[in-house]
Design an enzyme around this catalytic site. Sequence first.
Site, PDB file in Angstrom:
ATOM      1  N   LYS A 168       0.853  -0.868  -0.149  1.00 60.34           N
ATOM      2  CA  LYS A 168      -0.240  -0.384   0.083  1.00 60.34           C
ATOM      3  C   LYS A 168       0.624   1.331   0.195  1.00 60.34           C
ATOM      4  O   LYS A 168       0.403   2.560  -0.721  1.00 60.34           O
ATOM      5  CB  LYS A 168      -1.167   0.073   0.698  1.00 60.34           C
ATOM      6  CG  LYS A 168       0.292   0.446   2.529  1.00 60.34           C
ATOM      7  CD  LYS A 168      -1.014  -0.109   3.365  1.00 60.34           C
ATOM      8  CE  LYS A 168      -1.168   0.601   5.063  1.00 60.34           C
ATOM      9  NZ  LYS A 168      -0.132   2.029   5.085  1.00 60.34           N
ATOM     10  N   THR A 169       1.310   1.395   0.573  1.00 56.00           N
ATOM     11  CA  THR A 169       2.552   2.359   0.624  1.00 56.00           C
ATOM     12  C   THR A 169       3.346   2.855  -0.397  1.00 56.00           C
ATOM     13  O   THR A 169       3.442   4.208  -0.966  1.00 56.00           O
ATOM     14  CB  THR A 169       3.948   2.395   1.794  1.00 56.00           C
ATOM     15  OG1 THR A 169       3.295   1.808   2.848  1.00 56.00           O
ATOM     16  CG2 THR A 169       4.516   3.360   1.744  1.00 56.00           C
ATOM     17  N   GLN A 176      -8.431  -5.186   9.266  1.00 57.83           N
ATOM     18  CA  GLN A 176      -6.881  -4.793   9.933  1.00 57.83           C
ATOM     19  C   GLN A 176      -7.360  -3.309  10.852  1.00 57.83           C
ATOM     20  O   GLN A 176      -6.341  -2.603  11.410  1.00 57.83           O
ATOM     21  CB  GLN A 176      -5.904  -3.911   9.322  1.00 57.83           C
ATOM     22  CG  GLN A 176      -5.284  -5.668   8.031  1.00 57.83           C
ATOM     23  CD  GLN A 176      -3.897  -5.080   8.106  1.00 57.83           C
ATOM     24  OE1 GLN A 176      -2.680  -4.813   8.391  1.00 57.83           O
ATOM     25  NE2 GLN A 176      -3.734  -4.931   6.712  1.00 57.83           N
ATOM     26  N   ARG A 187       1.426 -11.161  10.556  1.00 56.37           N
ATOM     27  CA  ARG A 187       2.986 -10.538  10.482  1.00 56.37           C
ATOM     28  C   ARG A 187       4.037 -11.356   9.882  1.00 56.37           C
ATOM     29  O   ARG A 187       5.227 -11.016   9.940  1.00 56.37           O
ATOM     30  CB  ARG A 187       3.420 -10.146  12.058  1.00 56.37           C
ATOM     31  CG  ARG A 187       2.257  -8.946  12.962  1.00 56.37           C
ATOM     32  CD  ARG A 187       2.088  -7.435  11.695  1.00 56.37           C
ATOM     33  NE  ARG A 187       0.928  -7.670  10.938  1.00 56.37           N
ATOM     34  CZ  ARG A 187       0.525  -6.750  10.206  1.00 56.37           C
ATOM     35  NH1 ARG A 187       1.574  -5.561   9.465  1.00 56.37           N
ATOM     36  NH2 ARG A 187      -0.437  -6.977   9.106  1.00 56.37           N
ATOM     37  N   ASP A 220      -3.741   7.620   4.292  1.00 54.64           N
ATOM     38  CA  ASP A 220      -3.303   6.615   4.614  1.00 54.64           C
ATOM     39  C   ASP A 220      -4.054   5.832   5.995  1.00 54.64           C
ATOM     40  O   ASP A 220      -4.637   6.084   6.830  1.00 54.64           O
ATOM     41  CB  ASP A 220      -2.193   6.606   5.300  1.00 54.64           C
ATOM     42  CG  ASP A 220      -0.909   4.976   5.142  1.00 54.64           C
ATOM     43  OD1 ASP A 220      -1.883   4.052   4.358  1.00 54.64           O
ATOM     44  OD2 ASP A 220      -0.368   5.075   5.423  1.00 54.64           O
ATOM     45  N   GLU A 221      -4.540   4.737   5.899  1.00 52.98           N
ATOM     46  CA  GLU A 221      -4.924   3.989   7.023  1.00 52.98           C
ATOM     47  C   GLU A 221      -6.330   4.077   7.755  1.00 52.98           C
ATOM     48  O   GLU A 221      -6.582   4.732   8.403  1.00 52.98           O
ATOM     49  CB  GLU A 221      -3.808   4.183   8.182  1.00 52.98           C
ATOM     50  CG  GLU A 221      -2.639   2.941   8.653  1.00 52.98           C
ATOM     51  CD  GLU A 221      -2.640   1.898   8.189  1.00 52.98           C
ATOM     52  OE1 GLU A 221      -3.354   1.076   8.362  1.00 52.98           O
ATOM     53  OE2 GLU A 221      -1.552   0.739   7.977  1.00 52.98           O
TER      54      GLU A 221
END
Length: 740
Positions: free
Chosen positions: A32-33, A251, A612, A220-221
């Site tokens: 995503k970044t 998430q 993770r 973002d997020e």
Amino acid sequence: MDILNGLNDQQLKAVTAPPGQTLVIAGAGSGKTRVLVSRVAWLIAEQKAAPTNILAATFTNKAAREMKERLAAITGLPTRYMWIGTFHSLCARLLRREGGHIAPLNADFNIYDDGESRSLMKKCLVSLGLGEDKRFHPASVLNAVSAAKNSLIDPAGYGKTATNDWQQTVARLYSDYQRRLTAANALDFDDLLMQAVALLRKEPQILQHYRTRFKHILVDEYQDTNHSQYQLVRLLSGEDGDLFAVGDPDQSIYRWRGADIGNIMDFSRDYPACREISLTQNYRSRQNILDAANALISHNENRKPKELFSARGEGEKIRLHQSADDREEAYFIIDNIARLRNSDFTLCDCAVLYRTHGQSRLLEDQCRRFGLPYRIYGGMKFYERKEVKDTLAYLRFLANPRDTEALNRIYNEPKRGIGKASWDKLAARAAAEDIALAELLREPERCGGIPAATVKSLRALTAHLKAWGEYAKTASMKELLQRLWLQSGYRDMVAALPDAEERLEILEELYNTAAAFDEEFAEIAAFSGEEQLKPLTAFLGQLALATDMDNPDERADFLTLMTLHAAKGLEFPVVFMAGLEEGLFPHQRVLLSDSEEEMEEERRLCYVGMTRAKERLFISSAARRLQRGSYVPSRPSRFLQELPAKNIEKSGFTPQRRAQTRPAERLTDNVFAPRPKPPAPAPPSADRLIGLGDKVRHAKFGDGVVVTVTGSGEDMQMAVAFPGQGVKQLMWRYAPMKKI
């Protein structure tokens, strides 16, 4: 400059989406970044967007820095012309420029941090005569004020909705707190968002100016936005602006901090013409890990369905291990990490994730036994926590009354009415006479200038310390801790704090350490050859090794221990998830709430933990766990039943071994149970008092009506409807309420 080189089809579709509203559902590890950075670069290079027309909001300074660094490398342009930063920093920048329109805010306003906010709230409490009222701890009041501000509710609005004495008092404190902030030309962190929204709502011409300027807004997020952040984005983007939101409902794990998953779930309702793009190719994990995570999260209903896939191959199966007890679980984890360290992995490749802070203690103990350096990410080591240090200071003084440093830590902890000025006089007099400070405490009147009330408090402290010292000569460690915490008032002090649940978990783990020590003490004494070794001396000697470890941050290779919440946004080749048991994960609080919404967030937290892991994933539970000094049987977490068998390799505990486990002796006086406040007697059995339709009064929520009842006696659970606050799930044993 080939901005689009290396993007997969989904990423390419997102980066090159035409202007308008776009929601990118970015699965874990899906890049995503990179998509965000490429989108900004594409807007500048292909859409000829001016850097000054771009605003990008993140949740951490680290994420903002990473975006700026990548953009500078890709475009070769300075990023100072773009508004890229956290929501709070962007709002501060806006208010510095335009805050003068909100009288009487000046552009040079100060921003109060948490410590300064607490100090200011203490003054408010004192001014209202509540400085010694334990119901109104500065932190708990500020939590209520913060929640109000994040919901864009000002003091007047909060006062109008207050339905009980506690809320009405908080409304007065909120008003006084805000008045003092204004007089100081200061804002707290929540004000930055609230005042920015107020400015844009109040001044249409300013709103239009920034809508025109920020032609391209990226967030973002997005799943972590709260109400004030949501409103800020809505105001700036308008109905038809270019809004590019990236996030993942699966998430969303910060509901307790005000995050509203509805913001991302209802994006298409807010922007009917939006396009939705899913990023499902995971570049982090092996397929076995993703298959299990996909199966787990599919049990949630409030989500946007997607299936993560990986091109990295199947990888090894997830190791699911059940230990006989929690100590064996900690040994299993650290032993396997030591083995991995001797093969293809370093300690830095490994992380242990757990649901509660208290779980770190056994893991830390095993790290020390194996000689493995470690660090607690996003927190502090168990033995460095205030509750542990305070307790050990009590014990050190009881073992050695000449330990002045220990006495300096505990003389007014909890508050006993012994001021620092009086204590400093005693210390100076003891130094002048070259005697131990504890010796002078027996005759505090020898030191002139100490108020009579303080002398009385000093004598009471001396009497307690003497009594505890005598008791320590024969008591077990768990008995000594119980007496210390209860008679000193330390347990009640901790229970009154806003983060009491977490702090009490730390005390409980220290108590479990003492209980385990008591079982092993005979072996310790025999091994040392000192049959007369005192338990207190041996216990302190054992814990001294726990606090004597080298600072792992100075080592090149160390193991990371952290809570699952702290792990968001991180990744490790090898991940261990500990304590997958009912009541621990999912947490007992969630089980008692009987809220499907909260259970789904717990499942999302488990999903975050699993994703993770890059190469190996270990998941463990224990058949019994030491709780409050006694072994209590544990049931495997429901989340384990939701993992597909084809992705799992099981090991560990068997039913045959279960019969061999020996329950520990259970103490009759439980230090962790809520203490009745003397002289009021303990409440009689609840089933003789409470029934459907009865009215009750809660210390915080006010008056309510019982709508459901399950169980009986002090284990009774009930749902109580409080006007204006909804239905609360409460336990009679713990809830501060009574029938009216």
